[in-house]
Design an enzyme around this catalytic site. Structure first.
Site, PDB file in Angstrom:
ATOM      1  N   THR A  72       1.675  -8.244 -16.245  1.00 36.47           N
ATOM      2  CA  THR A  72       3.079  -8.432 -15.918  1.00 36.47           C
ATOM      3  C   THR A  72       3.403  -7.784 -14.577  1.00 36.47           C
ATOM      4  O   THR A  72       2.731  -6.833 -14.170  1.00 36.47           O
ATOM      5  CB  THR A  72       3.977  -7.856 -17.045  1.00 36.47           C
ATOM      6  OG1 THR A  72       5.331  -8.129 -16.758  1.00 36.47           O
ATOM      7  CG2 THR A  72       3.774  -6.367 -17.223  1.00 36.47           C
ATOM      8  N   CYS A 106       7.457 -10.102  -2.433  1.00 34.50           N
ATOM      9  CA  CYS A 106       6.018 -10.089  -2.688  1.00 34.50           C
ATOM     10  C   CYS A 106       5.582 -11.393  -3.344  1.00 34.50           C
ATOM     11  O   CYS A 106       6.398 -12.127  -3.884  1.00 34.50           O
ATOM     12  CB  CYS A 106       5.647  -8.936  -3.618  1.00 34.50           C
ATOM     13  SG  CYS A 106       5.909  -7.302  -2.908  1.00 34.50           S
ATOM     14  N   HIS A 119      -0.964  -8.942  -6.642  1.00 36.26           N
ATOM     15  CA  HIS A 119       0.412  -8.700  -6.209  1.00 36.26           C
ATOM     16  C   HIS A 119       0.323  -8.114  -4.806  1.00 36.26           C
ATOM     17  O   HIS A 119      -0.136  -6.993  -4.634  1.00 36.26           O
ATOM     18  CB  HIS A 119       1.061  -7.701  -7.178  1.00 36.26           C
ATOM     19  CG  HIS A 119       2.486  -7.359  -6.868  1.00 36.26           C
ATOM     20  ND1 HIS A 119       3.332  -6.901  -7.836  1.00 36.26           N
ATOM     21  CD2 HIS A 119       3.221  -7.384  -5.741  1.00 36.26           C
ATOM     22  CE1 HIS A 119       4.526  -6.654  -7.323  1.00 36.26           C
ATOM     23  NE2 HIS A 119       4.475  -6.948  -6.030  1.00 36.26           N
TER      24      HIS A 119
END
Length: 184
Positions: free
Chosen positions: A34, A40, A57
């Site tokens: 998650t 981003c 990420h």
């Protein structure tokens, strides 16, 4: 990758938050990756043949001009983040030809500022195309943050808009050296 509706409701579910500059690849059917994204980008990869998936990420598409992006800061940039994710997928049995990608994030949260989110999304799309990885879903752009969940073992994804006002982050003041004394 199918979309999720009940992701994480199993009492055996293990949730792991993927922070800026991080990535994770897994086959664990109880794991849910998650993250929360503004400008981003998170790339979710899944190989349905190898039954392995992962998420990264990254904060910025590329380092500013004149910086090589190496060292500890390298993980903040798209090229490094994408290479790490793809390479780890391959180490765990995935093949580029059968990988499927989803891209999320890339919002431009503050009007009047550089469109960092748009730059990030364009970079990620270009990377996937150059690496011959099929992009099957993209939810990028706009002005709202997103919360993303991925079950890497199945490729199931859930992406939701995050509503509400977020406090703006002010840049920290850097002390200016003056002789032998630093003024704060």
């Amino acid at each position: 990758m199918p979309m999720l509706t009940d992701l994480g409701r199993d009492p055996m579910t293990i949730r792991h938050n993927v922070l800026q500059g991080e990535f994770e690849v897994s086959r664990d059917p109880h794991l849910v990756l998650t993250t929360v994204l503004g400008s981003c980008i998170a790339c979710c990869l899944f190989d349905p043949v190898a039954k392995v998936g992962g998420m990264n990420h990254f904060l910025l598409a590329s380092p500013p001009n004149g910086m090589n992006g190496l060292g500890d800061d390298a993980r903040r940039y798209g090229l490094y983040a994408m290479e790490l994710l793809v390479n780890e997928m391959i180490k765990q049995g995935a093949v580029r030809a059968t990988m499927r990608a989803h891209l999320y994030g890339g919002a431009n949260l503050h009007s009047g500022m550089r469109a960092i989110g748009t730059e990030n999304a364009r970079f990620a799309e270009g990377f996937l195309k150059a690496d011959s990885i099929q992009l099957v879903r993209s939810d990028t752009g706009g002005v709202q943050a997103r919360r993303l969940d991925l079950q890497p073992a199945t490729g199931r994804v859930r992406c939701r808009s995050v509503q509400g006002d977020f406090p703006s982050i002010q840049a920290a003041r850097v002390p200016v050296p003056s002789g032998d004394v630093e003024l704060f």
